[in-house]
Design a protein around this motif. Sequence first.
Motif, PDB file in Angstrom:
ATOM      1  N   MET B   1      60.269 -72.508  80.227  1.00  0.00           N
ATOM      2  CA  MET B   1      59.082 -73.297  80.520  1.00  0.00           C
ATOM      3  C   MET B   1      59.300 -74.758  80.214  1.00  0.00           C
ATOM      4  SD  MET B   1      55.302 -72.549  79.181  1.00  0.00           S
ATOM      5  CE  MET B   1      53.983 -73.644  79.577  1.00  0.00           C
ATOM      6  N   GLY B   2      60.086 -75.033  79.237  1.00  0.00           N
ATOM      7  CA  GLY B   2      60.482 -76.415  79.027  1.00  0.00           C
ATOM      8  C   GLY B   2      59.521 -77.261  78.241  1.00  0.00           C
ATOM      9  N   GLY B   3      58.828 -76.649  77.294  1.00  0.00           N
ATOM     10  CA  GLY B   3      57.988 -77.482  76.440  1.00  0.00           C
ATOM     11  C   GLY B   3      56.774 -78.019  77.180  1.00  0.00           C
ATOM     12  N   PRO B   4      55.957 -78.770  76.471  1.00  0.00           N
ATOM     13  CA  PRO B   4      54.759 -79.316  77.124  1.00  0.00           C
ATOM     14  C   PRO B   4      55.154 -80.313  78.198  1.00  0.00           C
ATOM     15  CG  PRO B   4      55.025 -80.178  74.917  1.00  0.00           C
ATOM     16  CD  PRO B   4      56.045 -79.114  75.077  1.00  0.00           C
ATOM     17  N   GLY B   5      54.523 -80.199  79.294  1.00  0.00           N
ATOM     18  CA  GLY B   5      54.860 -81.074  80.405  1.00  0.00           C
ATOM     19  C   GLY B   5      54.060 -82.350  80.380  1.00  0.00           C
TER      20      GLY B   5
END
Lengths: 484, 104
Positions: B1-5
């Motif tokens: 997901m790659g952390g908060p966008g």
Amino acid sequence: MVDLVQWSLFLLFSVLVLGGALGVFLTMSMYRAGISLMLSLVAMAGLFILLEADLLAVIQVMMNVGGMLVMTLFMVMLMMDPGGEMMWDMKRGMKMKGFAALSMSMPPEPRLETPGEKSKEKGRTLSPLLEHTHNQPEETGTSTGTNEAAKPLVGQPQKGRIKLMTESNTNENRYHTHNQAQAGTAGPINEGDPYRRVLEIQRSIGLMQQQLGLMEQQLVGLQEDLLGGWPKGQQSQAAENIPGDVVSPSHQIGQSNQMQSNSEGNQATTMYTCPMHPEVRQPKPGRCPKCGMDLVPEGGGDGEDGDRPGNGSGRGGLQTGSSSAGDMEGHSGHDQGRMAHTSTKGPSRGGEVETAEQMQRRSPKAYYRMMAGMAMSTPQLPLAGIFSLVAGLLLVVRVLLVAWPARVVAPDLDGPSRVGDLLLSDYMVAFEGAAFLILAGILGAVLLARRERTRTRPRKGAWSAASTMEEGDQSRQTGTPGVR
Amino acid sequence: MGGPGLVAYLVVGAILFAIGIFGALSQRGAVMVLMGLEIILNAAILNLVAFWRFINPGDYSPQVFVIVAMTIGAVEMAVGLGIILMIYRKKGTQNIDKFSEMKE
């Protein structure tokens, strides 16, 4: 795993940022507001680190912690109650409900305290003349001083001694007379017959109190003439300097008369009183000479503007010119300690003899404005809340609906050196311009402060003409003659 | 997901902006209004940094922009506090409702 860490850190910092920002405006202590803002900004530095802008995080911490410290210092200098204790005591004395949620109130203090301890704290209490005048026939022992030995209230039937005048004793009165009927009960105050008898007795001294109130008012007017238009803190400070026999009898009589007039309303004109010092009453609006708060009309509406309690209507909300009740004005720093001292002693021990509900029933407009004042906000608080809610919702929805282009490229690790290169090459003008702005701001602040300081020493020329009035005030307050 | 966008940071910035507006509009003391302004400024800066990070992190110009904006914010606070101090000396109050000198 890294994502989890990032999300959890993001949530932690976000909660700190938003909670800190909210806490700034929901606390009634100015000092805590500054600290809360500091926390919020440091948490934002954490967010910057998450966004891999390390240099900005460091700059944020350095600049804003320093800035917030300066701001809290200013607040401590300018405001009368930066710690919030006065508000705390005031609200506790008023037993606030309802609106209290927004004004950070405490649950009401239980009234089962021993009033003896309370009355012990008060130095000047009752003048013996008044006390003897109102002794009940069935009194057994007359009190020599008003500081009776601490008789615990519960479980001891007290004779019907009416010790009217001290602020703590007014509550004690209720208990005393109440206990005549029900020995040993110390329940909540209700307006039964003994209370009404107290009121009748107090009505008999209403004229005396009015006289003293008028005298005090004239005294305030004299002080105002003497001291000029400087902050009212000076006047109240001078009022405290006056020997106590002028101030204190009305101080205490006014307490009971306030109680009486609140329920009986025997004045023809609308009297204005201070929510914190009920002994201050005058027929025209203005400011309390003791604490500088705006005077609240006693007898119902004030006819000033169309504020609706708690609805935040747009019509009433836009009128800011009215003198709102319950304002706590800022005072100069040197009388801050004294003001806080007397103020906390004043209304804290049940000085407000009527509860918040009674005042609300009596004059909703004044009550609403006083509540808004005690929440340290303007009366437009609901309107501001609605507006900001709408604005926030609009922004969030707008943000969520846009398909932002996002790249997953990680920035390189020597960010700060790159920023430095940019500052000195491409953005040299902006950098130097920012430096010049800082210099100009600091120079201006220094010049402003210096201009105030040199007013005690008059200067020939343009400045002296403009500053003669200030200079006169200055020399009058500080007591030093103008040096020529 | 790659952390908060990007959206997560923008939402935080938006909420912070709303809180700042609430404070600047509702507070009675002039210093508290300045605090609200400071919060608004920081919300905008947060937006700037988020956009830099998620749109084009290779170019460091937005960071210079942020530095200038922070500087301006600090200067604004200094000047604002100086003005408040002067007004306080003249009027003896910090209540912004009392700052008006227009006829009622």
